[in-house]
Design a protein around this motif. Structure first.
Motif, PDB file in Angstrom:
ATOM      1  N   HIS A 154     115.963 -54.128 -29.116  1.00  0.00           N
ATOM      2  CA  HIS A 154     115.845 -53.332 -30.325  1.00  0.00           C
ATOM      3  C   HIS A 154     114.385 -52.927 -30.529  1.00  0.00           C
ATOM      4  O   HIS A 154     113.463 -53.610 -30.083  1.00  0.00           O
ATOM      5  CB  HIS A 154     116.348 -54.124 -31.537  1.00  0.00           C
ATOM      6  CG  HIS A 154     117.800 -54.480 -31.465  1.00  0.00           C
ATOM      7  ND1 HIS A 154     118.802 -53.543 -31.564  1.00  0.00           N
ATOM      8  CD2 HIS A 154     118.408 -55.682 -31.274  1.00  0.00           C
ATOM      9  CE1 HIS A 154     119.971 -54.139 -31.457  1.00  0.00           C
ATOM     10  NE2 HIS A 154     119.768 -55.441 -31.275  1.00  0.00           N
ATOM     11  N   SER A 182     113.824 -47.685 -27.287  1.00  0.00           N
ATOM     12  CA  SER A 182     114.795 -47.596 -28.377  1.00  0.00           C
ATOM     13  C   SER A 182     114.458 -46.482 -29.369  1.00  0.00           C
ATOM     14  O   SER A 182     114.574 -46.656 -30.586  1.00  0.00           O
ATOM     15  CB  SER A 182     114.911 -48.944 -29.110  1.00  0.00           C
ATOM     16  OG  SER A 182     115.410 -49.942 -28.245  1.00  0.00           O
ATOM     17  N   ASP A 184     115.388 -43.274 -31.227  1.00  0.00           N
ATOM     18  CA  ASP A 184     116.538 -42.468 -31.619  1.00  0.00           C
ATOM     19  C   ASP A 184     116.173 -41.670 -32.867  1.00  0.00           C
ATOM     20  O   ASP A 184     115.006 -41.612 -33.255  1.00  0.00           O
ATOM     21  CB  ASP A 184     117.781 -43.345 -31.848  1.00  0.00           C
ATOM     22  CG  ASP A 184     117.578 -44.426 -32.912  1.00  0.00           C
ATOM     23  OD1 ASP A 184     116.700 -44.252 -33.790  1.00  0.00           O
ATOM     24  OD2 ASP A 184     118.292 -45.448 -32.874  1.00  0.00           O
ATOM     25  N   HIS A 185     117.163 -41.059 -33.506  1.00  0.00           N
ATOM     26  CA  HIS A 185     116.880 -40.188 -34.656  1.00  0.00           C
ATOM     27  C   HIS A 185     116.341 -40.957 -35.858  1.00  0.00           C
ATOM     28  O   HIS A 185     115.776 -40.349 -36.776  1.00  0.00           O
ATOM     29  CB  HIS A 185     118.149 -39.417 -35.048  1.00  0.00           C
ATOM     30  CG  HIS A 185     119.253 -40.289 -35.557  1.00  0.00           C
ATOM     31  ND1 HIS A 185     119.967 -41.136 -34.739  1.00  0.00           N
ATOM     32  CD2 HIS A 185     119.758 -40.459 -36.812  1.00  0.00           C
ATOM     33  CE1 HIS A 185     120.870 -41.781 -35.456  1.00  0.00           C
ATOM     34  NE2 HIS A 185     120.757 -41.393 -36.710  1.00  0.00           N
ATOM     35  N   SER A 201     112.957 -41.073 -24.815  1.00  0.00           N
ATOM     36  CA  SER A 201     114.283 -41.497 -25.270  1.00  0.00           C
ATOM     37  C   SER A 201     115.218 -41.522 -24.071  1.00  0.00           C
ATOM     38  O   SER A 201     115.247 -40.579 -23.275  1.00  0.00           O
ATOM     39  CB  SER A 201     114.817 -40.536 -26.341  1.00  0.00           C
ATOM     40  OG  SER A 201     116.065 -40.984 -26.838  1.00  0.00           O
ATOM     41  N   TYR A 204     119.962 -43.128 -25.887  1.00  0.00           N
ATOM     42  CA  TYR A 204     120.355 -42.322 -27.048  1.00  0.00           C
ATOM     43  C   TYR A 204     120.457 -40.848 -26.674  1.00  0.00           C
ATOM     44  O   TYR A 204     121.462 -40.189 -26.939  1.00  0.00           O
ATOM     45  CB  TYR A 204     119.347 -42.505 -28.175  1.00  0.00           C
ATOM     46  CG  TYR A 204     119.534 -41.528 -29.316  1.00  0.00           C
ATOM     47  CD1 TYR A 204     120.528 -41.731 -30.272  1.00  0.00           C
ATOM     48  CD2 TYR A 204     118.739 -40.389 -29.426  1.00  0.00           C
ATOM     49  CE1 TYR A 204     120.726 -40.821 -31.305  1.00  0.00           C
ATOM     50  CE2 TYR A 204     118.915 -39.484 -30.458  1.00  0.00           C
ATOM     51  CZ  TYR A 204     119.916 -39.703 -31.394  1.00  0.00           C
ATOM     52  OH  TYR A 204     120.105 -38.792 -32.407  1.00  0.00           O
ATOM     53  N   LEU A 205     119.437 -40.323 -26.037  1.00  0.00           N
ATOM     54  CA  LEU A 205     119.409 -38.890 -25.756  1.00  0.00           C
ATOM     55  C   LEU A 205     120.479 -38.487 -24.748  1.00  0.00           C
ATOM     56  O   LEU A 205     121.134 -37.455 -24.909  1.00  0.00           O
ATOM     57  CB  LEU A 205     118.022 -38.497 -25.244  1.00  0.00           C
ATOM     58  CG  LEU A 205     117.745 -36.998 -25.103  1.00  0.00           C
ATOM     59  CD1 LEU A 205     116.291 -36.690 -25.419  1.00  0.00           C
ATOM     60  CD2 LEU A 205     118.086 -36.503 -23.709  1.00  0.00           C
ATOM     61  N   LYS A 207     123.359 -39.723 -24.221  1.00  0.00           N
ATOM     62  CA  LYS A 207     124.744 -39.801 -24.702  1.00  0.00           C
ATOM     63  C   LYS A 207     125.292 -38.414 -25.017  1.00  0.00           C
ATOM     64  O   LYS A 207     126.476 -38.139 -24.830  1.00  0.00           O
ATOM     65  CB  LYS A 207     124.827 -40.687 -25.947  1.00  0.00           C
ATOM     66  CG  LYS A 207     124.716 -42.165 -25.663  1.00  0.00           C
ATOM     67  CD  LYS A 207     124.746 -42.967 -26.955  1.00  0.00           C
ATOM     68  CE  LYS A 207     124.542 -44.458 -26.688  1.00  0.00           C
ATOM     69  NZ  LYS A 207     124.472 -45.239 -27.955  1.00  0.00           N
ATOM     70  N   ASN A 212     121.690 -34.621 -29.370  1.00  0.00           N
ATOM     71  CA  ASN A 212     120.708 -35.647 -29.723  1.00  0.00           C
ATOM     72  C   ASN A 212     119.266 -35.183 -29.531  1.00  0.00           C
ATOM     73  O   ASN A 212     118.363 -35.664 -30.225  1.00  0.00           O
ATOM     74  CB  ASN A 212     120.986 -36.927 -28.938  1.00  0.00           C
ATOM     75  CG  ASN A 212     122.261 -37.609 -29.413  1.00  0.00           C
ATOM     76  OD1 ASN A 212     122.780 -37.287 -30.479  1.00  0.00           O
ATOM     77  ND2 ASN A 212     122.774 -38.543 -28.637  1.00  0.00           N
TER      78      ASN A 212
END
Length: 221
Positions: A154, A182, A184-185, A201, A204-205, A207, A212
């Motif tokens: 995290h 980690s 993300d937005h 990123s 997250y990106l 995905k 994203n």
């Protein structure tokens, strides 16, 4: 590249380590269509970090697939041994860890002498004061917001204050401040507000690349 590169610009640097290698060409096309500024390539040796990933041949292959500048992060012991091969493979930026060699300054000079942007990386446990003597010899500072080379982590909130401190150290120098781990937005915004302008990123990106990527940009507008 050095003439056109703008250190003041916000840049996204998707981590190719999180890509689906079976769909890599298609995903790179999506990244190009999303106008990402950099492509982050982790080189890992299984010693400095637990994992192993990518090398000069992979960088050369990526270079043949895209015009997106390659932001190569060396998570390896003794980076001085591999700088030449990584540079020749097509890296546009090479960052090395402060903790990885006793020859940090020599490595940075070696990178820059090849006309490539040079950067220093700090793992979470390394104090920012350790790079004060390097500020006139780097084009980028990368702060890790997770422990390098380990999965399932995290975002470390302590990174935000570290970003703020490093941005103050940079002053008016033309140095990019990058953060990796980690992102993300939600985590991108405090990093941006603290002074970072380049954001790596991965999971997250990838995905949903287009959606994203836009979410990341929206978060820092």
């Amino acid at each position: 590249m050095r003439k056109e590169y703008d250190v003041r610009k916000i840049k996204l640097s998707p981590s190719v380590f999180a890509a689906d290698l079976g769909e890599l060409k298609n995903q790179i096309k999506e990244l190009e269509e999303s106008n990402v500024e950099l492509l982050h390539v982790d080189v890992m040796d299984g010693h400095f970090v637990e994992r192993m990933a990518f090398g000069a041949d992979h960088i050369r292959a990526l270079k043949s697939m895209t015009d997106i500048p390659l932001d190569v992060h060396l998570m390896i012991e003794c980076p001085e041994v591999h700088i030449d091969s990584i540079a020749e493979a097509g890296a546009d930026i090479i960052t090395i860890h402060q903790e990885s060699t006793a020859r940090v300054l020599s490595c940075l000079h070696k990178i820059r002498n090849r006309g490539i942007r040079a950067g220093i990386v700090l793992s979470p446990g390394t104090p920012e004061e350790t790079i004060k003597y390097l500020l006139d010899d780097v084009d980028m500072i990368l702060l890790m917001s997770v422990n390098p080379g380990e999965g399932g982590q995290h975002f470390l909130n302590s990174t935000v204050e570290k970003i703020r401190n490093v941005r103050a150290m940079i002053g008016d120098r033309d140095i990019d401040l990058e953060v990796d781990g980690s992102i993300d937005h939600e985590t991108i915004k405090p990093c941006y507000e603290a002074g970072a302008n380049v954001f790596v990123s991965g999971g997250y990106l990838f995905k949903n690349i287009k959606e994203n990527t836009e979410a990341l940009r929206k978060a820092v507008r």
